[in-house]
Scaffold this motif. Structure first.
Motif, PDB file in Angstrom:
ATOM      1  N   MET A   1       1.052  -1.101   0.028  1.00 15.69           N
ATOM      2  CA  MET A   1       0.184  -0.367  -0.104  1.00 15.69           C
ATOM      3  C   MET A   1       0.984   1.721  -0.159  1.00 15.69           C
ATOM      4  N   ILE A   2       0.597   2.301  -0.818  1.00 11.99           N
ATOM      5  CA  ILE A   2       1.266   3.603  -1.231  1.00 11.99           C
ATOM      6  C   ILE A   2       0.349   4.600  -0.509  1.00 11.99           C
ATOM      7  N   VAL A   3       1.161   5.213   0.507  1.00 10.96           N
ATOM      8  CA  VAL A   3       0.551   6.329   1.204  1.00 10.96           C
ATOM      9  C   VAL A   3       0.985   7.587   0.116  1.00 10.96           C
ATOM     10  N   GLY A   4       0.115   8.131  -0.322  1.00 13.73           N
ATOM     11  CA  GLY A   4       0.540   9.369  -0.902  1.00 13.73           C
ATOM     12  C   GLY A   4       0.449   9.113  -2.777  1.00 13.73           C
ATOM     13  N   ALA A   5      -0.501   9.556  -3.075  1.00 19.67           N
ATOM     14  CA  ALA A   5      -1.188  10.172  -4.305  1.00 19.67           C
ATOM     15  C   ALA A   5      -0.470  10.790  -5.699  1.00 19.67           C
ATOM     16  N   GLY A   6       0.861  11.725  -4.538  1.00 15.89           N
ATOM     17  CA  GLY A   6       1.412  12.447  -5.606  1.00 15.89           C
ATOM     18  C   GLY A   6       2.550  12.004  -6.010  1.00 15.89           C
ATOM     19  N   ARG A   7       2.511  12.759  -6.801  1.00 13.67           N
ATOM     20  CA  ARG A   7       4.884  12.487  -7.841  1.00 13.67           C
ATOM     21  C   ARG A   7       5.156  11.829  -7.035  1.00 13.67           C
TER      22      ARG A   7
ATOM     23  N   ILE B   1      -3.680   5.186  -0.744  1.00 12.97           N
ATOM     24  CA  ILE B   1      -3.736   6.460   0.063  1.00 12.97           C
ATOM     25  C   ILE B   1      -3.489   7.665  -0.111  1.00 12.97           C
ATOM     26  N   ASP B   2      -4.080   8.752  -0.216  1.00 15.47           N
ATOM     27  CA  ASP B   2      -4.337  10.027   0.108  1.00 15.47           C
ATOM     28  C   ASP B   2      -5.304  10.462   0.462  1.00 15.47           C
ATOM     29  N   ASP B   3      -4.821  12.208   1.248  1.00 13.79           N
ATOM     30  CA  ASP B   3      -6.278  12.685   1.518  1.00 13.79           C
ATOM     31  C   ASP B   3      -6.779  13.055   0.678  1.00 13.79           C
ATOM     32  N   ASN B   4      -6.429  13.324  -0.483  1.00 15.80           N
ATOM     33  CA  ASN B   4      -6.875  14.389  -1.104  1.00 15.80           C
ATOM     34  C   ASN B   4      -8.835  13.713  -1.521  1.00 15.80           C
ATOM     35  N   ARG B   5      -9.323  14.029  -1.094  1.00 13.71           N
ATOM     36  CA  ARG B   5     -10.957  13.308  -1.691  1.00 13.71           C
ATOM     37  C   ARG B   5     -11.032  14.309  -3.108  1.00 13.71           C
ATOM     38  N   ALA B   6     -10.960  14.131  -3.584  1.00  9.45           N
ATOM     39  CA  ALA B   6     -10.511  14.094  -5.828  1.00  9.45           C
ATOM     40  C   ALA B   6     -10.420  13.160  -6.701  1.00  9.45           C
ATOM     41  N   LYS B   7      -9.075  12.791  -5.706  1.00  6.51           N
ATOM     42  CA  LYS B   7      -8.745  11.376  -5.981  1.00  6.51           C
ATOM     43  C   LYS B   7      -9.782   9.436  -5.741  1.00  6.51           C
TER      44      LYS B   7
ATOM     45  N   ILE C   1      -6.799   4.477  -5.856  1.00  3.11           N
ATOM     46  CA  ILE C   1      -6.711   5.255  -4.778  1.00  3.11           C
ATOM     47  C   ILE C   1      -8.169   5.425  -4.273  1.00  3.11           C
ATOM     48  N   VAL C   2      -7.774   4.490  -2.601  1.00  5.34           N
ATOM     49  CA  VAL C   2      -9.241   3.995  -1.791  1.00  5.34           C
ATOM     50  C   VAL C   2      -9.851   4.742  -0.747  1.00  5.34           C
ATOM     51  N   GLY C   3      -9.005   5.704  -0.585  1.00  7.64           N
ATOM     52  CA  GLY C   3      -9.393   6.680   1.111  1.00  7.64           C
ATOM     53  C   GLY C   3      -8.146   7.334   1.152  1.00  7.64           C
ATOM     54  N   ASN C   4      -9.185   7.869   2.533  1.00 11.94           N
ATOM     55  CA  ASN C   4      -8.091   8.920   2.595  1.00 11.94           C
ATOM     56  C   ASN C   4      -7.120   7.716   4.164  1.00 11.94           C
ATOM     57  N   ARG C   5      -5.880   9.393   4.932  1.00 15.84           N
ATOM     58  CA  ARG C   5      -5.409   8.470   6.166  1.00 15.84           C
ATOM     59  C   ARG C   5      -6.313   6.896   7.360  1.00 15.84           C
ATOM     60  N   ASP C   6      -7.836   7.608   7.747  1.00 13.70           N
ATOM     61  CA  ASP C   6      -8.599   7.311   8.409  1.00 13.70           C
ATOM     62  C   ASP C   6      -9.057   5.616   7.630  1.00 13.70           C
TER      63      ASP C   6
END
Length: 300
Positions: free
Chosen positions: A159-165, A188-194, A204-209
């Protein structure tokens, strides 16, 4: 021995380039004939075909010159990306404009104006298609060979936390290097748009929670925190959540590695005590302090 090996490598390289040029010649002529065919709505107007036959060599030469200028024969198509696609489009547009000027105003040969729009569109599909098809076939064969070698070894689900660069770079490296015995199954990414979207085929399945729930859902073995721009406090909060899962944890070192382009699996490190502080570590000069607390009673 070295020069013999170098000579053999160059020979193979020239062979591939020659084959690619031959394929491109076929694509140029085929796209031109298809453009005329579409323009005439499948009717056979002999004067148009005769006009094209009188300039097909010019058509091919102009196209190849632009392909060479835009370095299409020097790219490593196994790693082709948007940059190579952009060069293909620019080369074909440049060639098309040049063809129009030379065929119409120098050679005085008439072709339908729509041909100058249909032919480059078809050529982009054919030229781009054969390159990316080559990449897909090579990539598939390499993966198949490596998978056969790794048969029986356990594949670690990541699992990768952070769907950025940084997350994208890590994802690509893991997918392209089957020797790592890792497979990214979710991000995982905290940006809901992703949320609910895909990055290179990985959801991308959700945020940190949702980390704990998704660890159980996807049977995750390892979590990689790819947030090099995160503050110490943000990183600590995420690490605290990940520690509850009992998964193996690794982190991308920091923002400077991201800037330097060093976001690689080999650069990952284990979680350290400094990551759990929630602030930047304070560097203390022990020798300087010792000079004025020596032989003193100190209350901390």
């Amino acid at each position: 021995m070295f020069f013999k090996l170098k000579k053999e490598i160059n020979y193979v390289l020239y062979q591939r380039r020659a084959l690619l040029i031959l394929v491109d010649i076929i694509c140029v002529v085929l796209s031109s004939f298809l453009a005329l065919f579409i323009r005439q709505e499948a009717n056979t107007d002999l004067w148009l075909w005769n006009n094209y036959m009188s300039i097909w060599v010019v058509d091919v030469i102009i196209s190849l010159l632009f392909f060479i200028f835009f370095k299409l024969y020097r790219s490593l198509w196994l790693f082709a990306s948007i940059v190579e696609l952009k060069n293909i489009v620019l080369a074909i547009i440049g060639a098309d404009i040049t063809k129009y000027l030379i065929i119409n105003h120098v050679l005085d040969v008439r072709l339908p104006y729509s041909w100058y729009f249909i032919e480059p569109a078809l050529l982009v599909l054919l030229i781009g298609g054969n390159r990316f098809l080559y990449r897909y076939i090579r990539d598939y064969r390499i993966r198949k060979t490596q998978q056969n070698k790794n048969t029986g070894s356990k594949i670690s689900k990541v699992m990768i936390v952070g769907a950025g660069r940084a997350g994208n770079v890590l994802l690509r490296e893991i997918k392209n290097n089957v020797n790592l015995n890792k497979r990214v199954v979710c991000m995982i990414d905290d940006n809901r748009a992703k949320h609910g979207t895909l990055m290179n085929g990985v959801p991308i399945v959700g945020n940190r929670d949702t980390i704990a729930d998704n660890v159980n859902k996807y049977d995750i073995d390892e979590i990689i925190i790819a947030l090099p721009r995160a503050t110490a406090m943000q990183r600590k909060e995420i690490i605290d959540i990940c520690k509850e899962t009992k998964c193996k944890l690794k982190v991308v070192p920091g923002v400077y590695q991201l800037i330097d382009g060093e976001v690689k699996v080999s650069k990952l490190r284990e979680v350290e005590i400094d990551d759990l502080l929630g602030r930047n570590p304070i560097k203390v000069d022990i020798k300087q302090i010792a000079s004025y607390v020596k032989d003193q009673v100190v209350m901390v």
